[in-house]
Design a protein around this motif. Structure first.
Motif, PDB file in Angstrom:
ATOM      1  N   LYS A  94       0.836  -1.209   0.000  1.00  0.00           N
ATOM      2  CA  LYS A  94       0.000   0.000   0.000  1.00  0.00           C
ATOM      3  C   LYS A  94       0.865   1.252   0.000  1.00  0.00           C
ATOM      4  O   LYS A  94       0.582   2.221  -0.732  1.00  0.00           O
ATOM      5  CB  LYS A  94      -0.928  -0.021   1.211  1.00  0.00           C
ATOM      6  N   ILE A  95       1.938   1.233   0.790  1.00  0.00           N
ATOM      7  CA  ILE A  95       2.835   2.393   0.844  1.00  0.00           C
ATOM      8  C   ILE A  95       3.517   2.610  -0.509  1.00  0.00           C
ATOM      9  O   ILE A  95       3.578   3.737  -1.027  1.00  0.00           O
ATOM     10  CB  ILE A  95       3.882   2.203   1.960  1.00  0.00           C
ATOM     11  N   VAL A  96       4.019   1.526  -1.099  1.00  0.00           N
ATOM     12  CA  VAL A  96       4.718   1.635  -2.382  1.00  0.00           C
ATOM     13  C   VAL A  96       3.767   2.108  -3.472  1.00  0.00           C
ATOM     14  O   VAL A  96       4.108   2.971  -4.296  1.00  0.00           O
ATOM     15  CB  VAL A  96       5.354   0.281  -2.761  1.00  0.00           C
ATOM     16  N   ALA A  97       2.541   1.559  -3.495  1.00  0.00           N
ATOM     17  CA  ALA A  97       1.573   1.953  -4.527  1.00  0.00           C
ATOM     18  C   ALA A  97       1.243   3.442  -4.429  1.00  0.00           C
ATOM     19  O   ALA A  97       1.122   4.134  -5.451  1.00  0.00           O
ATOM     20  CB  ALA A  97       0.306   1.111  -4.403  1.00  0.00           C
ATOM     21  N   PHE A 139     -12.059   0.930  -0.937  1.00  0.00           N
ATOM     22  CA  PHE A 139     -11.099   0.184  -1.752  1.00  0.00           C
ATOM     23  C   PHE A 139     -10.645  -1.082  -1.036  1.00  0.00           C
ATOM     24  O   PHE A 139     -10.519  -2.148  -1.657  1.00  0.00           O
ATOM     25  CB  PHE A 139      -9.887   1.073  -2.060  1.00  0.00           C
ATOM     26  N   ASN A 140     -10.396  -0.991   0.265  1.00  0.00           N
ATOM     27  CA  ASN A 140      -9.960  -2.158   1.024  1.00  0.00           C
ATOM     28  C   ASN A 140     -11.002  -3.268   0.991  1.00  0.00           C
ATOM     29  O   ASN A 140     -10.653  -4.459   0.918  1.00  0.00           O
ATOM     30  CB  ASN A 140      -9.654  -1.763   2.468  1.00  0.00           C
ATOM     31  N   PHE A 197       0.351  -5.963  -6.968  1.00  0.00           N
ATOM     32  CA  PHE A 197       1.244  -6.363  -5.881  1.00  0.00           C
ATOM     33  C   PHE A 197       0.607  -7.438  -5.007  1.00  0.00           C
ATOM     34  O   PHE A 197       1.258  -8.432  -4.652  1.00  0.00           O
ATOM     35  CB  PHE A 197       1.608  -5.141  -5.019  1.00  0.00           C
ATOM     36  N   GLN A 198      -0.656  -7.240  -4.660  1.00  0.00           N
ATOM     37  CA  GLN A 198      -1.333  -8.205  -3.805  1.00  0.00           C
ATOM     38  C   GLN A 198      -1.498  -9.546  -4.508  1.00  0.00           C
ATOM     39  O   GLN A 198      -1.381 -10.607  -3.883  1.00  0.00           O
ATOM     40  CB  GLN A 198      -2.701  -7.661  -3.386  1.00  0.00           C
ATOM     41  N   LYS A 222      -7.758   5.016  -9.841  1.00  0.00           N
ATOM     42  CA  LYS A 222      -7.613   3.957 -10.840  1.00  0.00           C
ATOM     43  C   LYS A 222      -6.180   3.433 -10.868  1.00  0.00           C
ATOM     44  O   LYS A 222      -5.942   2.215 -10.878  1.00  0.00           O
ATOM     45  CB  LYS A 222      -8.015   4.480 -12.214  1.00  0.00           C
ATOM     46  N   SER A 223      -5.221   4.350 -10.881  1.00  0.00           N
ATOM     47  CA  SER A 223      -3.818   3.953 -10.914  1.00  0.00           C
ATOM     48  C   SER A 223      -3.431   3.182  -9.653  1.00  0.00           C
ATOM     49  O   SER A 223      -2.741   2.154  -9.718  1.00  0.00           O
ATOM     50  CB  SER A 223      -2.936   5.200 -11.056  1.00  0.00           C
ATOM     51  N   PHE A 224      -3.880   3.659  -8.509  1.00  0.00           N
ATOM     52  CA  PHE A 224      -3.579   2.986  -7.248  1.00  0.00           C
ATOM     53  C   PHE A 224      -4.188   1.584  -7.224  1.00  0.00           C
ATOM     54  O   PHE A 224      -3.554   0.630  -6.756  1.00  0.00           O
ATOM     55  CB  PHE A 224      -4.112   3.823  -6.085  1.00  0.00           C
TER      56      PHE A 224
END
Length: 774
Positions: free
Chosen positions: A399-402, A557-558, A428-429, A419-421
């Motif tokens: 989440k931090i990197v995204a 989102f989560n 990643f997940q 959208k990008s996130f």
């Protein structure tokens, strides 16, 4: 209930503009009532002399809001300051007019007044796009603790109605009041629950068929010749590790073979094909289901980017729209960072493999006989638990990197950022969850070599083999542990953590709650609350909302990410775990009410955002559906024993070439899959010590068997191996083409919107054109 009322303090009445109008005499004041239906509330800590800079920024922000004609009501406690914010009618009228002339947004002509959900959304945008003289906005001020919190208020009457009809455990098997959810939380939250409910509903046939396939596998316990052959086999198998492990008998794996056949049978193939088509039908029927509600809510033509432009003009008519930007350098940097992050995640998978290998060796060489006998399965179980811990840690890191990568991109709008996130975070997940599973499904036991030439890590640790019950057994164990842990532990924490935070905040605000005990609260017929001011009185709704758990723009989102990952488990490796849809169904029945209770009672009200779709998640689900076809075809064709059994039945078994025998067509299959390693071979003697070639009964053996298709002399692959390999790839290609054709036919057969919805939209547009033509 009538409570004791005291006169308000002079300081508080001056803030409300009352004392001055009554000659400054606080004893000669008529009763004052303040509406609680504010659009938004800001919370800050009282500022002492030591931090005047924070106080200046706080005042500067409030003054900026007042310049935009927003009414700000300030109520002070010993250490807490509440700012109630109300927008004037002119702002909403301007929004309504711009919405009416917009090409991609529409306002219902029969809608009277401005719904509170729309008011909240407009004020939320204005707050986020208000800057003080230092250039800082509200997000910056929250990070620097100039303000402690911000939230929109729950409406007590509607909140109570939702709690009675929806947000309670006894309503688990009832329908959802989607329109009421939309009227309270906005279209974005409503579409999440609409999608989750539809997904859960369509899981019922998948869960039933998966259970039937599982029960079908149980019938093999008494009728399968394969189980009988394994349980009665006298074959001596090669040691599973170096030094400490000894030869063992194939009959020891009788129980594991039964477990393997629960999900490695003909029914699994049919079920995998069904689930691949099911994923397509689910998406197509979802589009129809969504279209009905979107048309009813009159948001079919709504556009998020145009809505943002309208709000920007409402906030500041002199503003200039933020231009689209594209930088090849930034895109290259983001692409490199994403690739490196994926490589790191895959590297963790390799570390997990090394961990399992080392644990298996240590357990096999240990003094406990039980651990020595079950070293492989013990290592697999511990590896699955470690994988879950890695998932938990990497979720936070991902989440931090995204977010950092989204900052590098400098997207134009929040919609583009979201959208990008979403794409980055899901990528990643996905690798975090499934890298280990892909290794187990397609590489485990296929790159470990053979007796005399085993592949080793650091020249010492022998690479792990498949479970004695079959390669799919390992995948089944991994899937069962990860999916069960994820759903169970996630739901426990998802409910208990917000509850604990609310309880802790309640204890921290006991003093404030006692000072409010003298407030006189009443409600009118519409559920609007009014409180009579008293000395140091705090508006109860503000306090009640303040001690609820915070929400942010990515809270929903989560929830989406959790269910989409579950959807991936349910479809991608369903051939190895036919009970996955059943577990998902049970989880979702609980998840709907859990999320509802959390949103209605444990969390602050989410900003009612507007939308007409679930956004980029539709494309993500479609990509998962395509990947599910590929993965299930490979699992059946490469990982399972389905193809080797078919080849044996029609080419090498008793019924080969159409010959009929009295024995079962699969008789002798187990022995056919075994190759022989002899101790007389020098390479074998270097790996297997004489002490390892002794059965528990004390009998010495000069050779052992291992599962592969190799010749006894030079250990080269036999012609049967190459025939099976060719048939495997032919099956994968055929399976994928047949299923993809079925998916396209299903997508064509099911219209994206019901006919009545299309006709209603057509008539609405026609009527609007006729009105404009007059």
């Amino acid at each position: 209930m009538q409570t004791h009322r005291r006169q308000p303090s002079i300081e508080l009445l001056e803030l409300m503009g009352v004392v001055k109008e009554n000659g400054g005499d606080p004893t000669n004041i008529p009763p004052v009532h303040t509406p609680l239906s504010y659009d938004y509330v800001l919370v800050a800590k009282t500022i002492g002399d030591r931090d005047k800079e924070t106080w200046k920024k706080q005042i500067a922000f409030i003054e900026e809001l007042q310049r935009k004609n927003l009414k700000v009501t300030k109520i002070i406690d010993d250490d807490i300051v509440f700012y109630g914010i109300q927008a004037p009618k002119e702002i909403f009228e301007r929004y309504r007019y711009l919405l009416k002339v917009s090409d991609a947004c529409s306002w219902s002509s029969n809608q009277s007044g401005m719904p509170l959900r729309t008011r909240i959304r407009i004020v939320h945008f204005i707050l986020n796009h208000t800057h003080i003289n230092t250039g800082e906005d509200l997000r910056d001020l929250l990070k620097k603790k100039v303000f402690e919190a911000r939230f929109c208020l729950h409406e007590k009457k509607k909140q109570r109605e939702l709690r009675q009809s929806w947000a309670r455990w006894t309503a688990c098997f009832q329908g959802q009041p989607i329109t009421a959810v939309r009227n309270y939380f906005g279209e974005k939250v409503a579409l999440y629950y609409l999608w989750l409910g539809w997904y859960t509903y369509l899981l019922i046939p998948a869960a039933v068929i998966g259970l039937v396939v599982f029960l079908h596998g149980l019938t093999y316990f008494n009728s399968s010749p394969l189980i009988k052959e394994v349980c009665e086999s006298t074959a001596v198998m090669c040691p599973l590790c170096d030094r400490k492990c000894k030869v063992w008998q194939l009959s020891d794996t009788c129980t594991y073979t039964k477990l393997s056949l629960l999900f490695d049978n003909v029914g699994t193939v049919v079920f995998a094909m069904f689930m691949a088509v099911w994923a397509t039908l689910f998406l197509e029927f979802w589009k129809r289901h969504r279209a009905s509600y979107v048309c009813e809510w009159n948001v079919s033509d709504w556009n998020e980017e145009e809505e943002e432009l309208i709000l920007q003009i409402v906030n500041n008519s002199n503003s200039v729209p933020k231009q689209h930007k594209h930088s090849y350098l930034r895109s290259t940097v983001v692409l490199i960072c994403v690739t490196l992050m994926i490589l790191v995640i895959i590297g963790l998978t390799h570390a997990l493999v090394v961990f399992r290998v080392m644990v298996a060796v240590r357990m096999a060489q240990g003094s406990w006989q039980f651990l020595s006998e079950y070293s492989n399965i013990g290592a697999m179980v511990l590896g699955a638990f470690l994988h879950y811990l890695i998932i938990t840690v990497m979720t936070r890191i991902n989440k931090i990197v995204a977010r950092k990568l989204c900052d590098i991109e400098e997207t134009r709008s929040f919609a583009a950022t979201e959208k990008s996130f979403t794409v980055k975070m899901f990528t990643f997940q996905f690798f975090t969850y499934f890298s280990s599973l892909f290794y187990v499904a397609f590489f485990l036991g296929r790159i470990n070599g053979h007796p005399g030439r085993y592949v080793r890590i650091a020249g010492e640790y022998r690479l792990e083999e498949c479970h004695p019950g079959g390669c799919l057994t390992d995948l089944f164990i991994q899937m069962a542990i990860i999916m069960t842990l994820k759903q169970t532990i996630s739901n426990v924490f998802e409910f208990s953590v917000p509850w604990f935070h609310r309880w802790r905040k309640r204890r921290g605000t006991q003093k404030l709650q006692r000072t409010c005990a003298t407030c006189y609260l009443k409600e009118d017929d519409d559920g609007n609350s009014e409180a009579e001011l008293c000395e140091n009185c705090k508006l109860r709704d503000w306090l009640r909302n303040y001690r609820l758990n915070n929400v942010n723009s990515f809270s929903l989102f989560n929830e989406f990410l959790e269910i989409v990952i579950q959807f991936s488990f349910t479809t991608i490796f369903v051939a190895a775990f036919p009970l996955a849809p059943l577990l998902a169904l049970i989880n979702n029945i609980i998840e709907i009410r859990l999320d509802a209770i959390k949103m209605v009672t444990l969390e602050r009200r989410m900003v009612p955002n507007k939308t007409n779709d679930i956004g980029i998640w539709t494309e993500v689900l479609e990509a998962i559906g395509v990947l599910a076809v590929i993965a299930n075809g490979l699992v059946i064709g490469v990982s399972s024993d389905f193809i080797p059994r078919m080849v044996y039945m029609y080419r090498y078994g008793p019924c080969a070439n159409g010959t009929a025998t009295d024995s079962d067509c699969m008789a002798g299959y187990i022995n056919n899959t075994l190759s022989i390693a002899r101790l007389s071979d020098q390479d074998i003697r270097n790996e297997f010590l004489p002490s390892q070639m002794i059965l528990p009964s004390g009998v010495n053996v000069s050779s052992c068997s291992y599962k592969d298709y190799r010749s006894d002399g030079d250990y080269s692959f036999t012609p049967q191996f190459w025939l099976i390999l060719a048939v495997r790839f032919a099956f994968v290609i055929l399976f994928e083409h047949v299923v993809v054709i079925c998916k396209f036919v299903a997508a064509w057969f099911v219209p994206s919107a019901p006919i009545n919805v299309k006709n209603n939209r057509l008539n609405d547009k026609f009527q609007r054109l006729k009105e404009e033509n007059r």
